[in-house]
Design a protein around this motif. Structure first.
Motif, PDB file in Angstrom:
ATOM      1  N   SER A   1       0.834  -1.196   0.000  1.00 10.81           N
ATOM      2  CA  SER A   1       0.000   0.000   0.000  1.00 10.81           C
ATOM      3  C   SER A   1       0.869   1.247   0.000  1.00 10.81           C
ATOM      4  O   SER A   1       1.845   1.345   0.744  1.00 10.81           O
ATOM      5  CB  SER A   1      -0.911   0.006   1.232  1.00 10.81           C
TER       6      SER A   1
ATOM      7  N   SER B   1      -0.918  -3.293  -5.166  1.00  5.76           N
ATOM      8  CA  SER B   1      -0.660  -1.969  -4.601  1.00  5.76           C
ATOM      9  C   SER B   1      -1.867  -1.052  -4.764  1.00  5.76           C
ATOM     10  O   SER B   1      -2.234  -0.310  -3.850  1.00  5.76           O
ATOM     11  CB  SER B   1       0.571  -1.346  -5.276  1.00  5.76           C
TER      12      SER B   1
ATOM     13  N   THR C   1      -3.847   0.150  -1.460  1.00  3.51           N
ATOM     14  CA  THR C   1      -3.878   1.590  -1.217  1.00  3.51           C
ATOM     15  C   THR C   1      -5.315   2.078  -1.083  1.00  3.51           C
ATOM     16  O   THR C   1      -5.635   2.868  -0.185  1.00  3.51           O
ATOM     17  CB  THR C   1      -3.169   2.336  -2.354  1.00  3.51           C
TER      18      THR C   1
END
Length: 330
Positions: A55, A120, A124
């Protein structure tokens, strides 16, 4: 950066938690990558790019997820030697692959270790409370090759508009998901609203070529289809028989070579047998970045250098063609 932890994702994929040795922060965006450098078998450095799979909401640590490739110099080295407490040389973060706007509808399309930028993006969004409207379609060989399978299931509970789909080409009898290879027909059936989505695609070159063709055939606008690839290959260059040559000098090592105006400094260095650190050779990763102490260049890069660095005199030799004799602080 120092390795803080390492763990197996699958039988041939391992994740590494890294942090800056100086205790500083590492700021990045979902989809960006870092470039790792280790000494090669012949003493020359070996560099490879790895997308951050963690993240981007936190800036203390970053995670890479690495598939061990048969004969892979750096992936094998990382699996064998990058253990908690060890350090590794890192450049970046770099790159511009990732969601440009949170209010768009996305198809996150990946195969194999191409899952990392998608992880990711999803991690996130979950950490920042972004209501991500995304279909995540991942192609794997078997159910045992699925990376972060349990994590993704948990994120789907936190992100109500995240839809998870997996296609396994060689699944066994217990697999309840989609089987076979992902092609135009399967893609159109699984993602019926594909034409209204922005596509982020990552995976082996053959997979991305097939998905690019399929997405465009199914109505995705070319300007809404994006890929991340580190298979840069070798680019053949034509050396002119005549024309202006400019002398390139490495101030520290004393090495010199001539560079025609139609070649980049990196291309000319390779032709002259002068080693230079590089990874992408396309002005993206920033590995070859160095200070130019004199001379002028025409630089056309892909985002691997910041304006303030250019103002200080830094260039990317992979993206710079000389307009005069050049001296580099190398």
């Amino acid at each position: 950066m120092r390795c803080l932890a390492a763990w197996d994702e699958t039988h041939d994929v391992r994740s590494f938690l890294l942090a800056p040795e100086d205790g500083g922060r590492i700021a990045y965006s979902p989809g960006q990558f870092i470039t790792l450098r280790v000494p090669g078998p012949d003493g020359e450095p070996v560099e490879r790019c790895y997308t951050l799979s963690s993240s981007a909401a936190g800036e203390r640590t970053a995670t890479i997820t690495v598939k061990k490739k048969p004969g892979g110099v750096l992936s094998g080295h990382l699996h064998a030697t990058l253990t908690p407490g060890t350090s590794i040389e890192v450049f970046g973060p770099s790159g511009q692959f990732g969601p440009a706007a949170v209010d768009e509808k996305y198809l996150l399309l990946s195969a194999g270790s191409g899952v990392t930028p998608m992880l990711s993006v999803i991690r996130t969004a979950a950490d920042l409370g972004i209501d991500l409207d995304a279909t995540f379609l991942h192609a794997a060989r078997t159910e045992h090759d699925l990376i972060a399978r349990d994590d993704l299931a948990a994120f789907a509970r936190r992100l109500p508009r995240l839809r998870l789909l997996t296609v396994a080409s060689r699944a066994n009898g217990t697999w309840a998901g989609e089987r076979g290879r992902l092609d135009t027909g399967v893609l159109g059936r699984l993602v019926s609203d594909l034409a209204s989505r922005t596509v982020l695609c990552c995976g082996p070159e053959g997979f991305m070529a097939a998905m690019r063709e399929a997405c465009l055939a199914l109505g995705v606008a070319p300007n809404r289809y994006f890929e991340e690839s580190f298979d840069f290959g070798e680019v053949e260059v034509e050396v002119p028989a005549d024309g202006p040559l400019h002398r390139i000098t490495f101030a520290k090592s004393g090495k010199t070579f001539d560079c025609p105006e139609n070649l980049t400094i990196l291309q000319a260095a390779r032709l002259a047998g002068v080693p230079m650190p590089s990874s992408c050779a396309k002005g993206v990763c920033g590995t070859c970045k160095c200070m130019k102490t004199s001379g002028s260049v025409d630089m056309n890069h892909g985002g691997g250098i910041r304006d303030r660095e250019v103002a200080r005199g830094f260039i990317l030799p992979c993206s710079s063609r000389p307009l005069s004799d050049i001296v580099l602080d190398r």
